[in-house]
Design a protein around this motif. Sequence first.
Motif, PDB file in Angstrom:
ATOM      1  N   GLY A 133       0.784  -1.221   0.000  1.00 49.27           N
ATOM      2  CA  GLY A 133       0.000   0.000   0.000  1.00 49.27           C
ATOM      3  C   GLY A 133       0.818   1.273   0.000  1.00 49.27           C
ATOM      4  N   LEU A 134       2.069   1.221  -0.455  1.00 48.61           N
ATOM      5  CA  LEU A 134       2.843   2.450  -0.549  1.00 48.61           C
ATOM      6  C   LEU A 134       2.223   3.361  -1.602  1.00 48.61           C
ATOM      7  CD1 LEU A 134       6.583   1.324  -0.422  1.00 48.61           C
ATOM      8  CD2 LEU A 134       4.971   1.661   1.441  1.00 48.61           C
ATOM      9  N   THR A 135       2.285   4.650  -1.372  1.00 46.78           N
ATOM     10  CA  THR A 135       1.771   5.590  -2.359  1.00 46.78           C
ATOM     11  C   THR A 135       2.717   5.666  -3.545  1.00 46.78           C
ATOM     12  OG1 THR A 135       2.922   7.504  -1.430  1.00 46.78           O
ATOM     13  CG2 THR A 135       0.766   6.954  -0.484  1.00 46.78           C
ATOM     14  N   THR A 136       2.205   6.213  -4.642  1.00 50.69           N
ATOM     15  CA  THR A 136       3.049   6.395  -5.820  1.00 50.69           C
ATOM     16  C   THR A 136       4.260   7.252  -5.485  1.00 50.69           C
ATOM     17  OG1 THR A 136       1.097   6.218  -7.236  1.00 50.69           O
ATOM     18  CG2 THR A 136       3.055   7.214  -8.207  1.00 50.69           C
ATOM     19  N   GLU A 137       4.051   8.275  -4.652  1.00 47.71           N
ATOM     20  CA  GLU A 137       5.148   9.174  -4.270  1.00 47.71           C
ATOM     21  C   GLU A 137       6.203   8.442  -3.442  1.00 47.71           C
ATOM     22  OE1 GLU A 137       1.936   9.857  -4.002  1.00 47.71           O
ATOM     23  OE2 GLU A 137       1.798  11.316  -5.651  1.00 47.71           O
ATOM     24  N   GLU A 138       5.770   7.576  -2.528  1.00 45.40           N
ATOM     25  CA  GLU A 138       6.718   6.812  -1.711  1.00 45.40           C
ATOM     26  C   GLU A 138       7.540   5.855  -2.568  1.00 45.40           C
ATOM     27  OE1 GLU A 138       4.125   6.740   2.457  1.00 45.40           O
ATOM     28  OE2 GLU A 138       3.897   5.149   0.983  1.00 45.40           O
ATOM     29  N   ILE A 139       6.889   5.226  -3.534  1.00 44.82           N
ATOM     30  CA  ILE A 139       7.612   4.319  -4.432  1.00 44.82           C
ATOM     31  C   ILE A 139       8.599   5.109  -5.282  1.00 44.82           C
ATOM     32  CG2 ILE A 139       7.368   2.629  -6.287  1.00 44.82           C
ATOM     33  CD1 ILE A 139       4.490   2.151  -5.186  1.00 44.82           C
ATOM     34  N   ALA A 140       8.170   6.272  -5.768  1.00 48.27           N
ATOM     35  CA  ALA A 140       9.067   7.121  -6.555  1.00 48.27           C
ATOM     36  C   ALA A 140      10.303   7.500  -5.751  1.00 48.27           C
ATOM     37  CB  ALA A 140       8.321   8.380  -7.008  1.00 48.27           C
ATOM     38  N   HIS A 141      10.110   7.765  -4.455  1.00 46.06           N
ATOM     39  CA  HIS A 141      11.240   8.098  -3.582  1.00 46.06           C
ATOM     40  C   HIS A 141      12.192   6.913  -3.467  1.00 46.06           C
ATOM     41  CE1 HIS A 141      13.288   8.508   0.356  1.00 46.06           C
ATOM     42  NE2 HIS A 141      13.327   9.791   0.042  1.00 46.06           N
ATOM     43  N   ALA A 142      11.636   5.706  -3.362  1.00 47.99           N
ATOM     44  CA  ALA A 142      12.479   4.511  -3.233  1.00 47.99           C
ATOM     45  C   ALA A 142      13.322   4.278  -4.480  1.00 47.99           C
ATOM     46  CB  ALA A 142      11.609   3.288  -2.946  1.00 47.99           C
ATOM     47  N   GLU A 193      11.227   1.688   3.435  1.00 45.84           N
ATOM     48  CA  GLU A 193      10.224   2.749   3.555  1.00 45.84           C
ATOM     49  C   GLU A 193       9.689   2.829   4.977  1.00 45.84           C
ATOM     50  OE1 GLU A 193       7.753   5.864   3.019  1.00 45.84           O
ATOM     51  OE2 GLU A 193       9.330   5.191   1.648  1.00 45.84           O
ATOM     52  N   GLY A 194       9.575   1.679   5.623  1.00 50.89           N
ATOM     53  CA  GLY A 194       9.120   1.688   7.009  1.00 50.89           C
ATOM     54  C   GLY A 194      10.191   2.142   7.975  1.00 50.89           C
ATOM     55  N   TYR A 195      11.440   1.761   7.723  1.00 55.87           N
ATOM     56  CA  TYR A 195      12.540   2.085   8.636  1.00 55.87           C
ATOM     57  C   TYR A 195      12.858   3.571   8.629  1.00 55.87           C
ATOM     58  CZ  TYR A 195      17.135   1.729  10.860  1.00 55.87           C
ATOM     59  OH  TYR A 195      18.212   1.875  11.706  1.00 55.87           O
ATOM     60  N   SER A 196      12.751   4.186   7.475  1.00 59.06           N
ATOM     61  CA  SER A 196      12.955   5.631   7.367  1.00 59.06           C
ATOM     62  C   SER A 196      11.925   6.159   6.390  1.00 59.06           C
ATOM     63  CB  SER A 196      14.375   5.946   6.883  1.00 59.06           C
ATOM     64  OG  SER A 196      14.597   7.343   6.855  1.00 59.06           O
ATOM     65  N   ALA A 197      10.756   6.500   6.911  1.00 58.55           N
ATOM     66  CA  ALA A 197       9.624   6.893   6.075  1.00 58.55           C
ATOM     67  C   ALA A 197      10.017   8.066   5.186  1.00 58.55           C
ATOM     68  CB  ALA A 197       8.424   7.264   6.945  1.00 58.55           C
ATOM     69  N   SER A 198       9.643   8.004   3.907  1.00 60.82           N
ATOM     70  CA  SER A 198      10.028   9.046   2.964  1.00 60.82           C
ATOM     71  C   SER A 198       9.247  10.329   3.173  1.00 60.82           C
ATOM     72  CB  SER A 198       9.829   8.548   1.527  1.00 60.82           C
ATOM     73  OG  SER A 198       8.467   8.219   1.300  1.00 60.82           O
ATOM     74  N   SER A 199       8.104  10.246   3.842  1.00 59.61           N
ATOM     75  CA  SER A 199       7.297  11.436   4.090  1.00 59.61           C
ATOM     76  C   SER A 199       6.427  11.204   5.311  1.00 59.61           C
ATOM     77  CB  SER A 199       6.418  11.745   2.872  1.00 59.61           C
ATOM     78  OG  SER A 199       5.530  10.661   2.609  1.00 59.61           O
ATOM     79  N   GLN A 392      10.992  15.225   2.837  1.00 66.08           N
ATOM     80  CA  GLN A 392       9.540  15.264   2.990  1.00 66.08           C
ATOM     81  C   GLN A 392       9.059  14.653   4.299  1.00 66.08           C
ATOM     82  OE1 GLN A 392       7.308  14.035  -0.587  1.00 66.08           O
ATOM     83  NE2 GLN A 392       9.224  14.113  -1.718  1.00 66.08           N
ATOM     84  N   GLN A 393       9.990  14.210   5.147  1.00 59.32           N
ATOM     85  CA  GLN A 393       9.610  13.615   6.434  1.00 59.32           C
ATOM     86  C   GLN A 393       9.726  14.668   7.534  1.00 59.32           C
ATOM     87  OE1 GLN A 393      11.875  11.356   9.565  1.00 59.32           O
ATOM     88  NE2 GLN A 393      11.520   9.709   8.084  1.00 59.32           N
ATOM     89  N   ALA A 394       8.667  14.859   8.302  1.00 61.36           N
ATOM     90  CA  ALA A 394       8.617  15.941   9.283  1.00 61.36           C
ATOM     91  C   ALA A 394       9.732  15.865  10.332  1.00 61.36           C
ATOM     92  CB  ALA A 394       7.243  15.977   9.952  1.00 61.36           C
ATOM     93  N   PRO A 395       9.999  14.713  10.973  1.00 62.79           N
ATOM     94  CA  PRO A 395      11.072  14.698  11.971  1.00 62.79           C
ATOM     95  C   PRO A 395      12.446  15.026  11.384  1.00 62.79           C
ATOM     96  CG  PRO A 395       9.623  12.813  12.270  1.00 62.79           C
ATOM     97  CD  PRO A 395       9.248  13.440  10.970  1.00 62.79           C
ATOM     98  N   GLU A 396      12.714  14.567  10.177  1.00 63.62           N
ATOM     99  CA  GLU A 396      13.991  14.897   9.541  1.00 63.62           C
ATOM    100  C   GLU A 396      14.048  16.383   9.209  1.00 63.62           C
ATOM    101  OE1 GLU A 396      15.857  11.047   7.344  1.00 63.62           O
ATOM    102  OE2 GLU A 396      14.294  12.094   6.239  1.00 63.62           O
ATOM    103  N   GLN A 397      12.920  16.945   8.783  1.00 64.11           N
ATOM    104  CA  GLN A 397      12.882  18.372   8.513  1.00 64.11           C
ATOM    105  C   GLN A 397      13.190  19.174   9.779  1.00 64.11           C
ATOM    106  OE1 GLN A 397       8.909  18.736   6.964  1.00 64.11           O
ATOM    107  NE2 GLN A 397       9.542  18.445   4.844  1.00 64.11           N
ATOM    108  N   THR A 398      12.625  18.746  10.890  1.00 64.05           N
ATOM    109  CA  THR A 398      12.896  19.415  12.172  1.00 64.05           C
ATOM    110  C   THR A 398      14.374  19.334  12.518  1.00 64.05           C
ATOM    111  OG1 THR A 398      10.668  18.931  12.971  1.00 64.05           O
ATOM    112  CG2 THR A 398      12.349  19.428  14.633  1.00 64.05           C
ATOM    113  N   PHE A 399      14.956  18.155  12.337  1.00 63.18           N
ATOM    114  CA  PHE A 399      16.379  17.968  12.618  1.00 63.18           C
ATOM    115  C   PHE A 399      17.228  18.905  11.759  1.00 63.18           C
ATOM    116  CE2 PHE A 399      20.384  15.959  11.381  1.00 63.18           C
ATOM    117  CZ  PHE A 399      20.988  15.772  12.611  1.00 63.18           C
TER     118      PHE A 399
END
Length: 414
Positions: A133-142, A193-199, A392-399
């Motif tokens: 069930g990954l989104t198209t955007e998540e797959i594109a990131h991978a 994708e689960g270990y480091s979510a792309s968004s 695109q991941q909020a915690p990484e953006q904060t970091f």
Amino acid sequence: MERLIEDIYRSQSRRVLATLIRLLGNFDRAEEALHDAFAAAARTWPRDGVPANPFGWLVSAGRFRAIDHIRRRSRFDMSAKDIEESLYGSFDETEIGNVDLIEDDMLRLIFTCCHPVIPADAQMAMALREICGLTTEEIAHAFLVPAPTVAQRIVRAKNKIRTAKIPYEVPEREELPERLDRVLHVIYLVFNEGYSASSGEEVVRADLTSEAIRLTRLLARLLPHPDVSGLLALLLLQDSRRAARRSSQGGLTLLADQDRGLWDREKIREGLERLDGALRNGEVGIYTLQAAIAAEHARAETPERTDWRRIVGFYDLLLSAQRSPIAELNRAVAVAMVEGAERGLQLVDAILQAGELESYHLAHSARADFLRQLGQKAEAIAAYETALRLCQQAPEQTFLRERISELTAAAERQ
């Protein structure tokens, strides 16, 4: 109730979909039935309560709504009647409580997506979309490709399954090896994708990491193989750090700063055991080499005791077996731990100049960190800002924002 239904969707929807594909014999029809079933749950469960077997309820609801759609959309000619009767005739109510059959449905789905007549890139895209069930955007990131490219690949794969009449089944044992590499790669990408979510708002998506581990365990029982053991070892060792990767406030915690007392020692024990088995039983594959790298971190009692030279050696072996720009980036970080930030910066600059990771935020983040260590504050800020723009991941953006603020404040004090 809304939150409960969302939780059930996250944990059960892909298994419901897998079973509906088997029962309905069509990917698009099953996806539509899945959404209809959850829409029905949202209407009726608040009134009637959650059923004792939500999975079974959803499969039944989706299947019968698919039959209703056939009735409404088709003239009731012989072909439509045959389809309807086949849907009724293929269903046994006891199936929805058969755990083994449900698990087999997931394996059927992943092997169908990885059928050799489907182009390799389309196999991966479809498997990640349909199985997890990954989104198209998540797959594109991978895959580091544009989202429209991924969407086209998925459509192409579905068309091939339909026109080639690819059976929805786990292949015979003699046919398994030719699909194994693709299946393992799909599971690996799901875990990543689960270990480091792309968004999104979470550092880790535990539903995906757990699903990847579960599928690998199933595969290990179906087809004992050193590569499967190597992948399972890698996933267990990586996932053992899950609880330590986020702070109490939900932020990102780097490996060097993690509380190693939070690492899951049982997963580490099993991961090391699986790794030893993979190393003893045949040619060492790419997942086994990655597991060996993860094992060096798992064995180190403190960050300072990590054997970075040994890790660099494993990366050299990995890159000799299969070139990967992301593996090259990870090697550059390991080399910097041995030879210093200046050498790491040289390697990362060369990788970025090659162009393959230009849109990968972690490459720019690594470059920024080397610049920060070298005292080049203005250049580091610019590199962190590039990483922030791509992330695109909020915690990484904060970091990344915190790093920029710290460097900006330090520059102003000078």
